[in-house]
Design a protein around this motif. Structure first.
Motif, PDB file in Angstrom:
ATOM      1  N   THR A   4       0.837  -1.205   0.000  1.00 40.32           N
ATOM      2  CA  THR A   4       0.000   0.000   0.000  1.00 40.32           C
ATOM      3  C   THR A   4       0.866   1.247   0.000  1.00 40.32           C
ATOM      4  OG1 THR A   4      -0.131  -0.218   2.409  1.00 40.32           O
ATOM      5  CG2 THR A   4      -2.001  -1.026   1.115  1.00 40.32           C
ATOM      6  N   MET A   5       0.425   2.272  -0.730  1.00 39.85           N
ATOM      7  CA  MET A   5       1.179   3.513  -0.886  1.00 39.85           C
ATOM      8  C   MET A   5       0.275   4.710  -0.615  1.00 39.85           C
ATOM      9  SD  MET A   5       4.295   2.700  -2.008  1.00 39.85           S
ATOM     10  CE  MET A   5       5.130   1.315  -2.820  1.00 39.85           C
ATOM     11  N   PRO A   6       0.810   5.742   0.031  1.00 36.86           N
ATOM     12  CA  PRO A   6       0.072   6.993   0.165  1.00 36.86           C
ATOM     13  C   PRO A   6       0.365   7.905  -1.024  1.00 36.86           C
ATOM     14  CG  PRO A   6       2.089   7.161   1.402  1.00 36.86           C
ATOM     15  CD  PRO A   6       2.093   5.791   0.761  1.00 36.86           C
ATOM     16  N   ASP A   7      -0.333   9.017  -1.084  1.00 39.40           N
ATOM     17  CA  ASP A   7      -0.023  10.067  -2.056  1.00 39.40           C
ATOM     18  C   ASP A   7       1.010  10.985  -1.396  1.00 39.40           C
ATOM     19  OD1 ASP A   7      -0.113  11.766  -4.218  1.00 39.40           O
ATOM     20  OD2 ASP A   7      -1.887  12.843  -3.525  1.00 39.40           O
ATOM     21  N   VAL A   8       2.157  11.175  -2.041  1.00 40.39           N
ATOM     22  CA  VAL A   8       3.285  11.861  -1.400  1.00 40.39           C
ATOM     23  C   VAL A   8       3.592  13.191  -2.082  1.00 40.39           C
ATOM     24  CG1 VAL A   8       5.698  11.679  -0.686  1.00 40.39           C
ATOM     25  CG2 VAL A   8       4.272   9.624  -0.798  1.00 40.39           C
ATOM     26  N   HIS A   9       3.809  14.221  -1.265  1.00 36.82           N
ATOM     27  CA  HIS A   9       4.168  15.548  -1.766  1.00 36.82           C
ATOM     28  C   HIS A   9       5.340  16.085  -0.939  1.00 36.82           C
ATOM     29  CE1 HIS A   9       0.368  15.963  -4.095  1.00 36.82           C
ATOM     30  NE2 HIS A   9      -0.066  15.148  -3.153  1.00 36.82           N
ATOM     31  N   VAL A  10       6.319  16.653  -1.610  1.00 35.28           N
ATOM     32  CA  VAL A  10       7.428  17.346  -0.948  1.00 35.28           C
ATOM     33  C   VAL A  10       7.256  18.831  -1.190  1.00 35.28           C
ATOM     34  CG1 VAL A  10       9.922  17.654  -0.823  1.00 35.28           C
ATOM     35  CG2 VAL A  10       8.957  15.366  -1.256  1.00 35.28           C
ATOM     36  N   LEU A  11       7.200  19.597  -0.117  1.00 35.85           N
ATOM     37  CA  LEU A  11       6.968  21.042  -0.232  1.00 35.85           C
ATOM     38  C   LEU A  11       8.230  21.780   0.205  1.00 35.85           C
ATOM     39  CD1 LEU A  11       4.633  22.996  -0.986  1.00 35.85           C
ATOM     40  CD2 LEU A  11       4.144  23.179   1.454  1.00 35.85           C
ATOM     41  N   PRO A  12       8.977  22.344  -0.744  1.00 34.65           N
ATOM     42  CA  PRO A  12      10.224  23.035  -0.387  1.00 34.65           C
ATOM     43  C   PRO A  12       9.962  24.433   0.158  1.00 34.65           C
ATOM     44  CG  PRO A  12       9.895  23.130  -2.753  1.00 34.65           C
ATOM     45  CD  PRO A  12       8.770  22.290  -2.203  1.00 34.65           C
ATOM     46  N   LYS A  13      10.906  24.925   0.934  1.00 37.36           N
ATOM     47  CA  LYS A  13      10.796  26.284   1.436  1.00 37.36           C
ATOM     48  C   LYS A  13      11.161  27.273   0.335  1.00 37.36           C
ATOM     49  CE  LYS A  13      15.480  26.487   3.399  1.00 37.36           C
ATOM     50  NZ  LYS A  13      16.256  26.718   4.643  1.00 37.36           N
ATOM     51  N   ALA A  14      10.692  28.491   0.472  1.00 36.50           N
ATOM     52  CA  ALA A  14      11.009  29.541  -0.494  1.00 36.50           C
ATOM     53  C   ALA A  14      12.468  29.959  -0.342  1.00 36.50           C
ATOM     54  CB  ALA A  14      10.078  30.730  -0.303  1.00 36.50           C
ATOM     55  N   THR A  15      13.070  30.397  -1.436  1.00 36.03           N
ATOM     56  CA  THR A  15      14.488  30.761  -1.410  1.00 36.03           C
ATOM     57  C   THR A  15      14.780  32.144  -1.978  1.00 36.03           C
ATOM     58  OG1 THR A  15      14.823  29.655  -3.546  1.00 36.03           O
ATOM     59  CG2 THR A  15      15.230  28.349  -1.547  1.00 36.03           C
ATOM     60  N   GLU A  16      13.770  32.822  -2.533  1.00 33.69           N
ATOM     61  CA  GLU A  16      14.023  34.123  -3.150  1.00 33.69           C
ATOM     62  C   GLU A  16      13.076  35.178  -2.590  1.00 33.69           C
ATOM     63  OE1 GLU A  16      13.691  33.721  -7.341  1.00 33.69           O
ATOM     64  OE2 GLU A  16      15.438  32.411  -7.544  1.00 33.69           O
ATOM     65  N   GLY A  17      13.580  36.425  -2.542  1.00 34.41           N
ATOM     66  CA  GLY A  17      12.779  37.530  -2.075  1.00 34.41           C
ATOM     67  C   GLY A  17      13.075  37.876  -0.630  1.00 34.41           C
ATOM     68  N   THR A  18      12.348  38.849  -0.113  1.00 37.53           N
ATOM     69  CA  THR A  18      12.498  39.232   1.283  1.00 37.53           C
ATOM     70  C   THR A  18      11.908  38.143   2.168  1.00 37.53           C
ATOM     71  OG1 THR A  18      10.363  40.367   1.376  1.00 37.53           O
ATOM     72  CG2 THR A  18      12.283  41.654   0.629  1.00 37.53           C
ATOM     73  N   ARG A  19      12.158  38.260   3.453  1.00 39.60           N
ATOM     74  CA  ARG A  19      11.592  37.278   4.391  1.00 39.60           C
ATOM     75  C   ARG A  19      10.071  37.276   4.311  1.00 39.60           C
ATOM     76  NH1 ARG A  19      12.606  37.033  10.989  1.00 39.60           N
ATOM     77  NH2 ARG A  19      11.023  35.427  11.408  1.00 39.60           N
ATOM     78  N   GLU A  20       9.490  38.469   4.229  1.00 40.15           N
ATOM     79  CA  GLU A  20       8.032  38.572   4.136  1.00 40.15           C
ATOM     80  C   GLU A  20       7.521  37.926   2.852  1.00 40.15           C
ATOM     81  OE1 GLU A  20      10.056  41.023   4.882  1.00 40.15           O
ATOM     82  OE2 GLU A  20       9.555  41.388   6.997  1.00 40.15           O
ATOM     83  N   ASP A  21       8.238  38.154   1.750  1.00 44.16           N
ATOM     84  CA  ASP A  21       7.846  37.551   0.469  1.00 44.16           C
ATOM     85  C   ASP A  21       7.912  36.024   0.535  1.00 44.16           C
ATOM     86  OD1 ASP A  21       7.442  40.023  -0.676  1.00 44.16           O
ATOM     87  OD2 ASP A  21       9.457  40.133  -1.550  1.00 44.16           O
ATOM     88  N   MET A  22       8.983  35.510   1.106  1.00 49.23           N
ATOM     89  CA  MET A  22       9.158  34.062   1.179  1.00 49.23           C
ATOM     90  C   MET A  22       8.100  33.423   2.073  1.00 49.23           C
ATOM     91  SD  MET A  22      13.303  33.385   1.105  1.00 49.23           S
ATOM     92  CE  MET A  22      13.689  34.401   2.540  1.00 49.23           C
ATOM     93  N   GLU A  23       7.817  34.046   3.209  1.00 45.18           N
ATOM     94  CA  GLU A  23       6.808  33.483   4.110  1.00 45.18           C
ATOM     95  C   GLU A  23       5.417  33.530   3.477  1.00 45.18           C
ATOM     96  OE1 GLU A  23       7.050  35.286   7.941  1.00 45.18           O
ATOM     97  OE2 GLU A  23       8.894  34.215   8.482  1.00 45.18           O
ATOM     98  N   ARG A  24       5.151  34.602   2.710  1.00 49.13           N
ATOM     99  CA  ARG A  24       3.860  34.691   2.017  1.00 49.13           C
ATOM    100  C   ARG A  24       3.741  33.592   0.964  1.00 49.13           C
ATOM    101  NH1 ARG A  24       4.607  39.195  -0.114  1.00 49.13           N
ATOM    102  NH2 ARG A  24       4.055  40.410   1.740  1.00 49.13           N
ATOM    103  N   ASP A  25       4.827  33.376   0.229  1.00 46.10           N
ATOM    104  CA  ASP A  25       4.840  32.336  -0.793  1.00 46.10           C
ATOM    105  C   ASP A  25       4.654  30.952  -0.168  1.00 46.10           C
ATOM    106  OD1 ASP A  25       5.427  31.075  -3.408  1.00 46.10           O
ATOM    107  OD2 ASP A  25       7.288  30.485  -2.419  1.00 46.10           O
ATOM    108  N   GLU A  26       5.351  30.699   0.936  1.00 44.88           N
ATOM    109  CA  GLU A  26       5.229  29.400   1.608  1.00 44.88           C
ATOM    110  C   GLU A  26       3.817  29.169   2.122  1.00 44.88           C
ATOM    111  OE1 GLU A  26       9.871  29.008   3.162  1.00 44.88           O
ATOM    112  OE2 GLU A  26       8.277  29.568   4.572  1.00 44.88           O
ATOM    113  N   LYS A  27       3.226  30.183   2.696  1.00 42.83           N
ATOM    114  CA  LYS A  27       1.863  30.040   3.210  1.00 42.83           C
ATOM    115  C   LYS A  27       0.881  29.770   2.073  1.00 42.83           C
ATOM    116  CE  LYS A  27      -1.785  32.282   5.909  1.00 42.83           C
ATOM    117  NZ  LYS A  27      -2.212  30.958   6.397  1.00 42.83           N
TER     118      LYS A  27
END
Length: 284
Positions: A76-99
């Motif tokens: 049996t297998m689940p559905d798998v997703h890898v979600l990378p963190k943001a790497t470009e822009g200001t901290r606010e931009d990256m956190e907005r993108d991640e959210k």
């Protein structure tokens, strides 16, 4: 990975988050056994691995898929997703993108799956905080030592009494407040003690006593986790677990394997996940 065609068993998706801020506590091993246990009960399960660098859980599942294909096994297998963190822009931009990416993915998975399990990296990152704030069940594995206990609280060096909470406990407290504001939901926080030795020792009893103090003060449920067994590490290259050991073409189970299976069963009962008891009874 190919997702299951089984119908959903629950009307509302339950989000399980496995996290702490320290590596080496057995998060991925714990997460893998929970995922396969749920799959074996015919639940629809999706996985989000937030540690795109190490991808420990995603790699475990990739090994499972490859081993099943190579040996013509039906695992049996689940559905798998890898979600990378943001790497470009200001901290606010990256956190907005991640959210935005996190919320979008979770919303999609909520439509199709009974359980979504999120495996967090062993560090304090924005994606991990987002995951903690949406948890229905938060599982925090810690090793059987005061080094790991320090993740939750600081203790007195002379009498081992809890003196104050540590940063991770404060982060979970904030996540609980965010969850209550967002949808009036509650986070069932489960702290599990991993890699415990079968031998009795003063240190082992002192860690236990400190966790019992914290259990009431911080409002988590303290449960026994996985023992220090070589078999847990040996199964990783094949992507196997003790749950599906008999279906995987392996040799006859030893007493150690049987004891480890009992640990997994006990853990699943202690987690008190919705639908588990009914599904387990139906499968037996």
């Amino acid at each position: 990975m190919t997702e299951t065609t089984l119908p959903r068993k629950m009307s509302k998706t339950h989000v399980i988050v496995v996290g702490n801020e320290k590596g080496g506590s057995g998060k991925s091993t714990t997460a893998m056994h929970i995922v396969v246990s749920l799959l074996k009960r015919d639940f629809r399960v999706a996985v989000i691995d937030l540690d795109a660098r190490q991808k420990s859980l995603a790699r475990y599942l990739e090994n499972r898929e490859n081993y099943a294909r190579a040996h013509k096994l039906k695992l049996t297998m689940p559905d798998v997703h890898v979600l990378p963190k943001a790497t470009e822009g200001t901290r606010e931009d990256m956190e907005r993108d991640e959210k935005n990416r996190f919320d979008t993915l979770l919303q999609q998975l909520r439509r199709d799956y009974d359980f979504v399990l999120i495996d967090c990296p062993g560090s304090d990152v924005h994606l991990s905080r987002l995951a903690h704030a949406v948890a229905d069940t938060l599982i925090t594995p810690i090793n059987d030592s005061f080094v790991d206990l320090d993740l939750l609280a600081q203790v007195n060096a002379d009498n081992y009494k809890v003196e104050r909470l540590s940063l991770y406990s404060e982060m979970v407290w904030n996540a609980r407040k965010q969850r209550a504001v967002a949808d009036r939901g509650q986070i069932d926080w489960v702290v599990m003690r991993n890699r415990t030795s079968a031998l009795d020792a003063k240190n082992k009893r002192r860690v236990h006593d400190a966790l019992k103090q914290l259990e009431k003060r911080v409002a988590f449920r303290y449960v026994a986790g996985l023992g220090e067994r070589v078999i847990y590490r040996e199964l990783f290259p094949k992507g196997l677990t003790l749950v599906d050991f008999r279906d995987s073409g392996q040799d006859k189970m030893t007493m150690s394997h049987v004891a480890a299976r009992q640990e997994i069963r006990r853990l699943m009962e202690d987690l008190k996940l919705p639908g588990w008891t009914e599904a387990a009874v139906a499968a037996e």
